[in-house]
Design an enzyme around this catalytic site. Structure first.
Site, PDB file in Angstrom:
ATOM      1  CE1 TYR A   1       3.169 -26.507 -14.564  1.00 46.10           C
ATOM      2  CE2 TYR A   1       0.866 -26.734 -13.932  1.00 46.10           C
ATOM      3  CZ  TYR A   1       1.952 -27.154 -14.685  1.00 46.10           C
ATOM      4  OH  TYR A   1       1.801 -28.217 -15.549  1.00 46.10           O
TER       5      TYR A   1
ATOM      6  CG  ASP B   1      -3.167 -19.714 -14.494  1.00 46.40           C
ATOM      7  OD1 ASP B   1      -4.300 -20.217 -14.322  1.00 46.40           O
ATOM      8  OD2 ASP B   1      -2.138 -20.396 -14.674  1.00 46.40           O
TER       9      ASP B   1
ATOM     10  CE  LYS C   1      -5.432 -27.754 -11.565  1.00 46.32           C
ATOM     11  NZ  LYS C   1      -4.266 -26.904 -11.582  1.00 46.32           N
TER      12      LYS C   1
HETATM   13  C1  PLP Z   1      -3.350 -26.846 -12.832  1.00 42.54           C
HETATM   14  C2  PLP Z   1      -2.930 -25.512 -13.308  1.00 42.54           C
HETATM   15  C3  PLP Z   1      -2.708 -25.245 -14.674  1.00 42.54           C
HETATM   16  C4  PLP Z   1      -2.685 -26.330 -15.704  1.00 42.54           C
HETATM   17  O1  PLP Z   1      -3.912 -26.946 -15.877  1.00 42.54           O
HETATM   18  P1  PLP Z   1      -3.959 -28.427 -16.501  1.00 42.54           P
HETATM   19  O2  PLP Z   1      -5.426 -28.673 -16.662  1.00 42.54           O
HETATM   20  O3  PLP Z   1      -3.270 -29.313 -15.535  1.00 42.54           O
HETATM   21  O4  PLP Z   1      -3.254 -28.351 -17.806  1.00 42.54           O
HETATM   22  C5  PLP Z   1      -2.470 -23.948 -15.049  1.00 42.54           C
HETATM   23  N1  PLP Z   1      -2.441 -22.951 -14.139  1.00 42.54           N
HETATM   24  C6  PLP Z   1      -2.632 -23.166 -12.841  1.00 42.54           C
HETATM   25  C7  PLP Z   1      -2.625 -22.020 -11.886  1.00 42.54           C
HETATM   26  C8  PLP Z   1      -2.859 -24.462 -12.372  1.00 42.54           C
HETATM   27  O5  PLP Z   1      -2.992 -24.676 -11.057  1.00 42.54           O
END
Ligand code: PLP
Length: 425
Positions: free
Chosen positions: A139, A234, A262
């Site tokens: 994701y 990511d 995060k």
């Molecule tokens: C949470 C998440 C996102 C998106 O971040 P948001 O602050 O919710 O937009 C992107 N990549 C990964 C791996 C994530 O866990």
């Protein structure tokens, strides 16, 4: 139906501001938060739950850590937004660059979604190519080109995983299976000359929890180099989760661009992308790839993030977190064996994912085929036993430095009662 749920559903689609909060995977009424402290979240109807969701990752120091709260209070007194650069933003970028050396230049944005979206645009602008390769089950936020899944027909061609994503955009993404080098080789043979980026979660933490096989990330590095695509890690979940740096510091594979979010906001909205200076300097105003944000580098988010990172650096909790998680998972697994429930709990550092299956979990398909009905029943029973897990088997559980041993002991007891109460065989 509770009053709040009724009010929420009348005024907000599905009653929430982010889809998974509606508990559609697990059923039952969603919880409403009133306050939280340390490892506990208190619900509006007065329950005090041990929180293993932890806002899906930002709160590695626990809820309302005193240093973070104080930093937020102080920053807010100095002004909540300037839309000009502050010294704190520079200090934050320096701190991140020193911890994650591949991030030679950094831009702060407002969310992980925004970081990934911008990283993709940047890779396209830098390479002059259109296509991107992602992995099913990974994701990267909810921008159009990343809301895709493996299509059913032509291998590799993606289909939109949401309504509202034009086919023409979904077609720009090819989807490979995580830990499957053959998929990657085949897709690069077909699309390599058009490929702007390969984007991957170096540890997949949005499909339960799946570690990269030995050599997989380095293989992606080689393949990116061969075809001239940017390699994007990511690290929105993994950044500062296992060490003071990214997972790249541990695995040794150096991406061209890294996305963070995060933890670096300590619970306030933030995201960051950074990478090779020659690539990053393609961002406006240094280069032609447009990016902007009224609240980018917001002083309160930056203060919260700096306080979090400073504490992580000066008092690293990582070893303790790993030990706590290992002990917790061992006890949970033992209970499952004793009660005859098939559970696998992959864990890395302070992440773990309880999955109801008798198979080991190495691929997205392994997670998709777990017993989701049993997960749902366990989730609801755990709530009754004072424990809040993320409301989906695809989300990972988080420990924070506030999850002390005695709290974990209580959690094991609640888990024990839950497994004994399961009715689904
Ligand atoms: C949470 C998440 C996102 C998106 O971040 P948001 O602050 O919710 O937009 C992107 N990549 C990964 C791996 C994530 O866990």
């Amino acid at each position: 139906m509770s009053d709040l749920k009724k009010r929420a559903e009348e005024v907000m689609p599905g009653g929430v501001n982010s889809s998974v909060r509606a508990f559609h995977y697990v059923g039952g009424d969603p919880i409403f938060a009133k306050s939280a402290n340390g490892a506990y979240i208190e619900t509006f109807d007065g329950r005090r739950l041990i929180d293993f969701c932890m806002s899906f990752g930002p709160l590695i120091l626990g809820h309302a850590h005193p240093d973070v709260v104080e930093a937020i209070q102080r920053a807010s007194e100095r002004g909540t937004s300037f839309a000009v650069t502050t010294e704190a933003e520079i200090a934050m970028a320096e701190l991140i660059r020193d911890a994650v050396p591949s991030m030679e230049r950094i831009r702060l944005v407002n969310s992980g979604t925004e970081a990934c979206m911008t990283a993709i645009r940047l890779a396209r602008g830098y390479t002059g190519r259109n296509k991107i390769l992602k992995f099913s089950g990974c994701y990267h936020g909810h921008s159009d080109g990343l809301l895709v899944k493996a299509g059913s027909g032509v291998a590799g061609i993606a289909a939109a995983s949401s309504a509202g994503v034009p086919d023409k955009i979904a077609e720009q993404t090819v989807v490979a299976r995580f830990n499957n080098p053959e998929d990657v080789s085949r897709m690069i043979a077909d699309e390599g000359a058009d490929l702007a980026a390969i984007i991957v979660e170096p540890i997949a933490a949005n499909m339960g929890l799946v570690e990269p096989n030995d050599g997989f990330l380095e293989f992606l590095r080689q393949k990116s180099d061969e075809c001239g695509a940017c390699l994007i890690f990511d690290e929105v979940i993994t950044g500062f989760r296992f060490t003071f740096g990214g997972y790249q510091n541990i695995c040794g594979t150096r991406p061209d661009i890294t996305c963070l979010g995060k933890i670096i906001g300590g619970g306030l909205p933030i995201g960051a992308l950074g990478g090779r200076a020659d690539i990053m300097d393609c961002l406006a105003p240094a280069g032609p790839v447009y990016q902007a944000g009224t609240l980018s580098g917001n002083p309160i988010s930056v203060a919260s993030g700096l306080a979090t990172l400073t504490e992580l650096k000066s008092n690293p909790p990582y070893e303790r977190l790993e030990k706590g998680t290992t002990d917790l998972v061992r006890a949970m697994t033992q209970t499952a064996e004793d009660t005859g429930v098939d559970v696998r709990i992959p864990h890395i550092g302070s992440l773990f994912a309880p999955l109801f299956t008798d198979r080991s979990v190495k691929y997205f398909e392994d997670v998709e085929t777990t017993d989701q009905n049993k997960f749902s029943e366990a989730f609801r029973l755990l709530l009754d036993n004072g424990i809040y897990f993320p409301p989906s088997p695809f989300e990972v559980c988080f420990l924070s430095s506030a999850h002390h041993d005695s709290i974990l002991d209580d959690a094991v007891e609640g888990w024990n009662r839950t497994l004994k109460g399961l009715t689904l065989s």
